[in-house]
Write a protein that holds these residues in place. Structure first.
Motif, PDB file in Angstrom:
ATOM      1  N   SER A 253     -19.457  19.018 -45.284  1.00 27.58           N
ATOM      2  CA  SER A 253     -18.871  18.524 -46.531  1.00 27.58           C
ATOM      3  C   SER A 253     -19.414  17.137 -46.856  1.00 27.58           C
ATOM      4  O   SER A 253     -19.921  16.433 -45.970  1.00 27.58           O
ATOM      5  CB  SER A 253     -17.346  18.474 -46.426  1.00 27.58           C
ATOM      6  OG  SER A 253     -16.948  17.591 -45.394  1.00 27.58           O
ATOM      7  N   THR A 254     -19.305  16.714 -48.118  1.00 28.56           N
ATOM      8  CA  THR A 254     -19.841  15.430 -48.564  1.00 28.56           C
ATOM      9  C   THR A 254     -18.711  14.577 -49.123  1.00 28.56           C
ATOM     10  O   THR A 254     -17.954  15.024 -49.987  1.00 28.56           O
ATOM     11  CB  THR A 254     -20.917  15.620 -49.649  1.00 28.56           C
ATOM     12  OG1 THR A 254     -21.975  16.426 -49.120  1.00 28.56           O
ATOM     13  CG2 THR A 254     -21.487  14.271 -50.075  1.00 28.56           C
ATOM     14  N   TYR A 255     -18.579  13.343 -48.601  1.00 30.81           N
ATOM     15  CA  TYR A 255     -17.601  12.381 -49.102  1.00 30.81           C
ATOM     16  C   TYR A 255     -18.337  11.395 -50.016  1.00 30.81           C
ATOM     17  O   TYR A 255     -19.350  10.828 -49.620  1.00 30.81           O
ATOM     18  CB  TYR A 255     -16.944  11.605 -47.957  1.00 30.81           C
ATOM     19  CG  TYR A 255     -15.932  12.389 -47.158  1.00 30.81           C
ATOM     20  CD1 TYR A 255     -15.927  13.788 -47.168  1.00 30.81           C
ATOM     21  CD2 TYR A 255     -14.981  11.742 -46.373  1.00 30.81           C
ATOM     22  CE1 TYR A 255     -15.006  14.496 -46.437  1.00 30.81           C
ATOM     23  CE2 TYR A 255     -14.053  12.461 -45.639  1.00 30.81           C
ATOM     24  CZ  TYR A 255     -14.068  13.836 -45.665  1.00 30.81           C
ATOM     25  OH  TYR A 255     -13.154  14.546 -44.946  1.00 30.81           O
ATOM     26  N   ILE A 265     -14.422  14.910 -52.532  1.00 33.46           N
ATOM     27  CA  ILE A 265     -14.828  15.604 -51.309  1.00 33.46           C
ATOM     28  C   ILE A 265     -15.428  16.937 -51.725  1.00 33.46           C
ATOM     29  O   ILE A 265     -14.745  17.777 -52.305  1.00 33.46           O
ATOM     30  CB  ILE A 265     -13.637  15.831 -50.364  1.00 33.46           C
ATOM     31  CG1 ILE A 265     -12.990  14.490 -49.967  1.00 33.46           C
ATOM     32  CG2 ILE A 265     -14.086  16.593 -49.115  1.00 33.46           C
ATOM     33  CD1 ILE A 265     -11.763  14.654 -49.107  1.00 33.46           C
ATOM     34  N   THR A 266     -16.711  17.099 -51.456  1.00 31.66           N
ATOM     35  CA  THR A 266     -17.408  18.333 -51.811  1.00 31.66           C
ATOM     36  C   THR A 266     -17.576  19.183 -50.569  1.00 31.66           C
ATOM     37  O   THR A 266     -18.153  18.735 -49.575  1.00 31.66           O
ATOM     38  CB  THR A 266     -18.789  18.028 -52.422  1.00 31.66           C
ATOM     39  OG1 THR A 266     -18.622  17.150 -53.541  1.00 31.66           O
ATOM     40  CG2 THR A 266     -19.466  19.310 -52.867  1.00 31.66           C
ATOM     41  N   GLU A 267     -17.027  20.390 -50.615  1.00 35.67           N
ATOM     42  CA  GLU A 267     -17.129  21.283 -49.472  1.00 35.67           C
ATOM     43  C   GLU A 267     -18.585  21.695 -49.258  1.00 35.67           C
ATOM     44  O   GLU A 267     -19.410  21.649 -50.177  1.00 35.67           O
ATOM     45  CB  GLU A 267     -16.264  22.527 -49.682  1.00 35.67           C
ATOM     46  CG  GLU A 267     -14.780  22.231 -49.831  1.00 35.67           C
ATOM     47  CD  GLU A 267     -14.186  21.597 -48.598  1.00 35.67           C
ATOM     48  OE1 GLU A 267     -13.220  20.826 -48.722  1.00 35.67           O
ATOM     49  OE2 GLU A 267     -14.708  21.869 -47.492  1.00 35.67           O
ATOM     50  N   ALA A 268     -18.889  22.110 -48.027  1.00 34.79           N
ATOM     51  CA  ALA A 268     -20.250  22.549 -47.697  1.00 34.79           C
ATOM     52  C   ALA A 268     -20.615  23.750 -48.553  1.00 34.79           C
ATOM     53  O   ALA A 268     -19.818  24.671 -48.719  1.00 34.79           O
ATOM     54  CB  ALA A 268     -20.349  22.910 -46.222  1.00 34.79           C
ATOM     55  N   GLU A 269     -21.798  23.701 -49.126  1.00 30.42           N
ATOM     56  CA  GLU A 269     -22.246  24.776 -50.000  1.00 30.42           C
ATOM     57  C   GLU A 269     -22.605  26.006 -49.182  1.00 30.42           C
ATOM     58  O   GLU A 269     -23.203  25.905 -48.104  1.00 30.42           O
ATOM     59  CB  GLU A 269     -23.459  24.337 -50.817  1.00 30.42           C
ATOM     60  CG  GLU A 269     -23.169  23.198 -51.788  1.00 30.42           C
ATOM     61  CD  GLU A 269     -24.392  22.827 -52.600  1.00 30.42           C
ATOM     62  OE1 GLU A 269     -24.280  21.937 -53.448  1.00 30.42           O
ATOM     63  OE2 GLU A 269     -25.446  23.453 -52.367  1.00 30.42           O
TER      64      GLU A 269
END
Length: 359
Positions: A253-255, A265-269
Motif C-alpha cells: 500500500s502507499t501512504y 492510503i492507496t491499497e496495493a494494486e
C-alpha cells in the motif's frame, strides 16, 4: 553481491505478517546475507512461528542475521532466534521478554475446553523450542522461568543464549579534559544527553505508533496509540520533521503525506494487464462515430477563437499607434516600450524575492 535488510516492527500478525516479510525479501533480485531488524512486543503465536520457519528455510541459500533494534518480546524472541548471528546493543534496558502464551476467549464450555487444549499445545511447542535453542535449560527450568513474564537485558539474554553478539553502544571515556575547547565539550554533552533521553524513552515509552516503509524509513504517528490503525488525517513526522511525499509500505500500500498529515492510503494494486494501443483503437472503433455536423461545429468554434485572437492583436496595435500620436502632440518623453520593459524588470525582481521566501 549486496546484502538484504528487512524490518519486523510492531505487533506480529497485525503490523507485520509472513506475507509482509516475503514481500520485503522479494524486493531484492539477489543478495548474500539477509539482515533482519526486529522491534516488536510480540503478537500472534502462529504468525510468529510461520515467520521463523520461513527465515530458517532461507539459510540453505543465504546467511541470516537478526538484530534487536528495540523491544524483542514474546513471540518476537522466536523470530529473533532464526538468525545464525543475533546482535543486540549491550545496555541495562530490559527489552527482551519471555513468557508462556496466553489467549482471550469467549463462548460455550466446550469452546473453552477446545481453547484450553490449543493453549496447552502452544505452551508445549514453545517450551520445546526454548529447551532446544537456549543454553543449559531443561523443560522444568524453562517452565519456572516462563511462569511469570521474564524480562532480560541484552547481557542476560546473552548468558541465556538468546543473543550471540553483544555490541558496545558507545565508546567509554576514562576522563574528561576540562581544558578541551567549547566545541568538544558541547559535542560530548550532546551525545550524553541523547543517550540519557534514549534510556528514559525505553523506561517510559510514549503512547505513539511508529511504522516503517518497505525501505526502512521510520514514520512516527504521535497521536496514534500502539495497536490502533492509522487513518487518513493522522499527523506524522519523519526524523522530527513533518512527513511529506509518498511512501510504499511492506504490504504494497502507499501512504501519501502533505505537511505532516496523512492525505490518503492507496491499497496495493492488483496485477492487471495494461490496455494496449491496439485495444484503445479497437474500443474507439466500436464506439460512436462523430458526425460531420459535429465536426463542422468544432471547426466553427476554432475559427471563431482564431478571429477573436486576430481582433485582439489588431486592437493592441491600434492602441500603440494612438499612444505614439498622443506623445508627439504633447512633446512627452513617455515611451510605451520603455514602460513595458520597466514592468517586466519589476516583475522579475518580485519573482526572485518570492523564490527566496519559499526556499
Amino acid at each position: 553481491m549486496e546484502d538484504a535488510t528487512i524490518y519486523i516492527n510492531g505487533v506480529v500478525g497485525e503490523d507485520i505478517t509472513l506475507l509482509d516479510v516475503i514481500r520485503q525479501i522479494n524486493s531484492y533480485s539477489s543478495f548474500g546475507t539477509l539482515n533482519v531488524h526486529i522491534n516488536s512486543v510480540g503478537g500472534d503465536f502462529n504468525q510468529g512461528f510461520a515467520i521463523y520457519d520461513y527465515l530458517v528455510g532461507l539459510k540453505s541459500k543465504h546467511k541470516v542475521t537478526t538484530r534487536a533494534t528495540g523491544d524483542v518480546m514474546s513471540i518476537a524472541t522466536v523470530i529473533y532466534m532464526a538468525g545464525e548471528e543475533r546482535y543486540a546493543e549491550n545496555s541495562a534496558i530490559k527489552n527482551f521478554m519471555l513468557h508462556l502464551p496466553w489467549a482471550e476467549a469467549r463462548g460455550t464450555a466446550q469452546d473453552f475446553k477446545d481453547y484450553s487444549s490449543l493453549l496447552d499445545k502452544a505452551e508445549k511447542d514453545l517450551k520445546d523450542f526454548y529447551v532446544k535453542n537456549l543454553k543449559n535449560v531443561d523443560e522444568k527450568t524453562i517452565t519456572n522461568l516462563l511462569e511469570t513474564d521474564l524480562f532480560l537485558n541484552a547481557d542476560e539474554a546473552f548468558d541465556l543464549g538468546i543473543v550471540t553478539n553483544l555490541e558496545i553502544p558507545f565508546k567509554a571515556v576514562a576522563k574528561f579534559n576540562i581544558n578541551n575547547n567549547k566545541e568538544e565539550k558541547d559535542n560530548f554533552m550532546s551525545k550524553f544527553e541523547e543517550k540519557v533521553n534514549a534510556i528514559f524513552n525505553k523506561l517510559f515509552p510514549k503512547a505513539e505508533k511508529e511504522i516503517q516503509d518497505a525501505t526502512g524509513v521510520t514514520i512516527l504517528f504521535p497521536d496514534v496509540e500502539v495497536g490502533e490503525e492509522v487513518e487518513k488525517g493522522d499527523k506524522a513526522t519523519i526524523d522530527g520533521a513533518p512527513a511529506n511525499g509518498e511512501y510504499v509500505m511492506p504490504d504494497g500500500s502507499t501512504y501519501v503525506f502533505s505537511d505532516g498529515e496523512l492525505e490518503s492510503i492507496t491499497e496495493a494494486e492488483t496485477t492487471e494487464e495494461e490496455t494496449t494501443e491496439e485495444e484503445v483503437v479497437a474500443e474507439a472503433e466500436e464506439g460512436e462515430i462523430i458526425s460531420m455536423e459535429e465536426i463542422e461545429k468544432i471547426l466553427q468554434m476554432l475559427n471563431k477563437n482564431i478571429t477573436s485572437i486576430a481582433d485582439l492583436t489588431e486592437a493592441n496595435n491600434q492602441l500603440k499607434m494612438e499612444i505614439k500620436n498622443l506623445k508627439k502632440s504633447v512633446g512627452s518623453d513617455f515611451n510605451i516600450d520603455d514602460e513595458v520593459e520597466e514592468k517586466k524588470g519589476k516583475k522579475k525582481k518580485i519573482s526572485r524575492a518570492a523564490q527566496i521566501m519559499r526556499s
